[in-house]
Design a protein around this motif. Structure first.
Motif, PDB file in Angstrom:
ATOM      1  N   ASN A  28      70.093  56.003  39.427  1.00 15.73           N
ATOM      2  CA  ASN A  28      68.956  55.947  40.754  1.00 15.73           C
ATOM      3  C   ASN A  28      69.386  56.850  41.649  1.00 15.73           C
ATOM      4  N   PRO A  30      69.877  58.220  45.438  1.00 10.45           N
ATOM      5  CA  PRO A  30      69.934  57.822  46.775  1.00 10.45           C
ATOM      6  C   PRO A  30      68.854  58.296  47.749  1.00 10.45           C
ATOM      7  N   LYS A  31      68.891  57.439  48.957  1.00  7.84           N
ATOM      8  CA  LYS A  31      67.894  57.766  49.938  1.00  7.84           C
ATOM      9  C   LYS A  31      68.166  59.267  50.551  1.00  7.84           C
ATOM     10  N   LYS A  32      67.228  59.900  51.018  1.00  7.19           N
ATOM     11  CA  LYS A  32      67.325  61.426  51.367  1.00  7.19           C
ATOM     12  C   LYS A  32      68.347  61.527  52.261  1.00  7.19           C
ATOM     13  N   ALA A  33      68.805  60.864  53.279  1.00  8.62           N
ATOM     14  CA  ALA A  33      69.668  60.716  54.557  1.00  8.62           C
ATOM     15  C   ALA A  33      71.037  60.957  53.687  1.00  8.62           C
ATOM     16  N   ASP A  34      71.022  60.095  52.374  1.00  7.99           N
ATOM     17  CA  ASP A  34      72.461  59.849  51.960  1.00  7.99           C
ATOM     18  C   ASP A  34      72.889  60.797  50.678  1.00  7.99           C
ATOM     19  N   ALA A  35      71.901  61.648  50.352  1.00  7.93           N
ATOM     20  CA  ALA A  35      72.025  62.421  49.319  1.00  7.93           C
ATOM     21  C   ALA A  35      73.349  63.389  49.197  1.00  7.93           C
ATOM     22  N   ALA A  80      68.109  64.407  43.118  1.00  2.00           N
ATOM     23  CA  ALA A  80      67.532  63.369  44.016  1.00  2.00           C
ATOM     24  C   ALA A  80      66.356  63.581  44.675  1.00  2.00           C
ATOM     25  N   ARG A  84      62.599  61.252  44.131  1.00  7.39           N
ATOM     26  CA  ARG A  84      62.185  60.714  45.283  1.00  7.39           C
ATOM     27  C   ARG A  84      60.687  61.268  45.538  1.00  7.39           C
ATOM     28  N   LYS A  87      58.349  59.487  42.543  1.00  4.11           N
ATOM     29  CA  LYS A  87      58.324  58.089  43.050  1.00  4.11           C
ATOM     30  C   LYS A  87      57.113  57.984  43.895  1.00  4.11           C
ATOM     31  N   LYS A  88      57.118  58.823  44.765  1.00  2.00           N
ATOM     32  CA  LYS A  88      56.034  58.843  45.873  1.00  2.00           C
ATOM     33  C   LYS A  88      54.573  59.074  45.504  1.00  2.00           C
TER      34      LYS A  88
END
Length: 111
Positions: A28, A30-35, A80, A84, A87-88
């Motif tokens: 999976n 990660p979130k954008k800020a955490d990539a 990533a 993302r 998925k949107k």
């Protein structure tokens, strides 16, 4: 194929392959800020234990047989971002083709 990954993830005919394609990068996103941080952390974990062949094929952009941190982080962040974005997106329903040899039943022909 890395150059076309974002397009391949959107081809409906390949939906049977999507789960496997996602696994090439390790699961999976990660979130954008955490990539970026997640990419560096994942590289440290994988570099100690080694890369699976699918991961090596996916992340080794210069095809020298080794994955550098720069190769891994750059490719992981791009992967990533693609996941993302996919998925949107709203899934479109494909029309269902009628492959029946029988003529369609209509109210006029029914007795």
């Amino acid at each position: 194929y890395r150059s076309y990954y974002n397009r391949l993830r959107r081809v409906g005919d390949l939906n049977a392959c999507w789960r496997r394609m996602i696994s090439w990068a390790g699961g999976n996103p990660p979130k954008k800020a955490d990539a970026f941080a997640a990419a560096e952390s994942a590289f440290e974990q994988r570099s100690g234990s080694g890369f699976r062949q699918a991961e090596l094929d996916f992340f080794d952009t210069n095809e020298d047989g080794n994955v550098s941190q720069e190769e891994f982080v750059t490719t992981f962040v791009q992967w990533a971002a693609t996941e993302r974005a996919v998925k949107k997106e709203k899934r479109k329903r494909m029309p269902r083709c009628d492959m029946d040899w029988m003529p369609p039943k209509s109210k006029e022909t029914e007795l």
